[in-house]
Motif scaffolding. Structure first.
Motif: not given
Length: 408
Positions: A5-9, A24-26, A39-43, A53-57
């Protein structure tokens, strides 16, 4: 390849206006399996799926360059360099240039001028996993008249019999597209001028019919209005450059043909203005005031509904394989909105290449072509210059510049 999973801001889906904060993208193998709120993609993912996780990107689809020349070196005289080069080392040079494009976020390229099938061989090596690089579409040797624009690439054709022979040779060699030189060009100063047609409308129509019968789309190199009209009459699929150079040359400024622009828009034909770092050279040469009319060509096409796509002509003088973003910045200077420019570089470019069902968007079922950048490119297109991470068909690639930043 495994799931991740790639998660971004910020997620930018590709089409203009579609964005998601905290998404996020799985990725499952080579494919996007899920997209949505983090949260939904992770679930929905399998327990234990790793999350990067890349919260600032910002995470967006891999960029697409619809017009490159991997056989050229982007130096002061790329034609002379090619002709004087060593054919044994050309495949390595071509592979290195493709890798540079990938380093800068480009996950798909269409090569519109090859010699001896080198680019097609690179495409196959990448597809087989022997090399890492962007997805490559090859047009083989462009169809041109004897002594015409880029004759040295091996696609000279006289009359319909010659056109048929070149197209069938390219198709047999595995070409994905067919390129036709509808007008002259600056790379071949001894040939027809950029505003001068090289083929009759009947010949171009024959070329399009021959290519389409083989299941191949046609890209037309075209500058002057007469060439644009002939290419539209022939039914080409994309117009390359479409600069409206007047018969008097660039010094006279572009020819204004709103009627013809409206016709391009009505047909739905895609146009690649080939903006790149070469415009930096032009701006230094003629100054910003004289640049404005040339920038207005693309702006007015956009305003009148023409479907513009991003492509750099990488390989010609000033159009480096490491500065794809410069062309996008020039669209911004021309006055196009940043979210439209991003669409031109992703979802619309994929549609133009016939790849809309495979790449260009963040959507489940498409190939996992992604690029991660620090910041929001809608606010500043220059953040695309140095990606933090590139994913090509599910395979993560860390650009050297990003690795250096990580090392401090």
């Amino acid at each position: 390849m495994t799931s991740r999973i790639y998660a971004a801001g910020l997620l930018l889906y590709g089409p203009a206006g579609r964005a998601l904060v905290g998404g996020a993208v799985l990725v499952d193998g080579t494919t996007i399996a899920d997209v949505g709120p983090r949260a939904e993609v992770v679930a929905r993912a399998a327990p234990g799926t790793p999350v990067a996780d890349f919260p600032g990107a910002a995470l967006l689809p891999g960029l697409i360059d619809t017009h490159v020349h991997l056989s050229f070196d982007a130096g002061p005289d790329p034609v002379a360099a090619l002709l004087a080069g060593d054919d044994r080392t050309l495949p390595f040079s071509v592979a290195g240039r493709a890798r540079l494009l990938l380093d800068h976020g480009v996950t798909t390229v269409r090569d519109l001028g090859d010699r001896d099938g080198v680019v097609a061989a690179l495409r196959d090596a990448i597809d087989q996993g022997l090399l890492i690089g962007p997805r490559v579409l090859s047009a083989g040797s462009p169809v041109t008249i004897p002594g015409g624009h880029c004759w040295f690439l091996g696609g000279e054709a006289k009359g319909t019999d010659g056109i048929r022979a070149v197209i069938r040779r390219n198709v047999a060699a595995g070409a994905d597209w067919i390129k036709v030189m509808a007008t002259g060009g600056t790379l071949t100063p001894d040939g027809p001028a950029p505003a001068e047609p090289q083929f009759t409308t009947a010949e171009l129509t024959f070329a399009v019919q021959e290519a389409h019968s083989a299941g191949k789309r046609v890209a037309a190199h075209v500058h002057g209005a007469a060439g644009v009209e002939a290419a539209l009459d022939a039914g080409v699929d994309t117009l390359e450059h479409c600069s409206f150079i007047a018969a008097g040359g660039t010094g006279a400024g572009p020819e204004e043909r709103p009627d013809l622009v409206d016709r391009i828009a009505a047909t739905g034909t895609y146009v690649c203005p080939t903006y790149s770092g070469s415009l930096d050279l032009a701006a230094r040469s003629i100054g910003p005031e004289r640049m404005r009319p040339w920038l207005d060509v693309a702006l007015h096409q956009h305003e009148r509904g023409v479907r513009l796509v991003a492509g750099t002509d990488a390989g010609i003088r000033g159009a480096g394989f490491d500065d794809y973003a410069t062309g996008l910045e020039w669209f911004g200077r021309a006055g196009l909105p940043a979210d439209v420019v991003l669409e031109m570089a992703t979802s619309r470019a994929a549609e133009a290449l016939g790849l809309g069902d495979r790449t260009g968007r963040l959507a489940a079922g498409l190939d996992a072509d992604l690029v991660l950048v620090d910041g929001d490119p809608r606010a500043d297109l220059s953040v695309l210059r140095s990606p933090a991470l590139v994913v090509t068909r599910g395979r993560p690639h860390l650009p050297p510049a990003a690795a250096e930043r990580g090392l401090g």
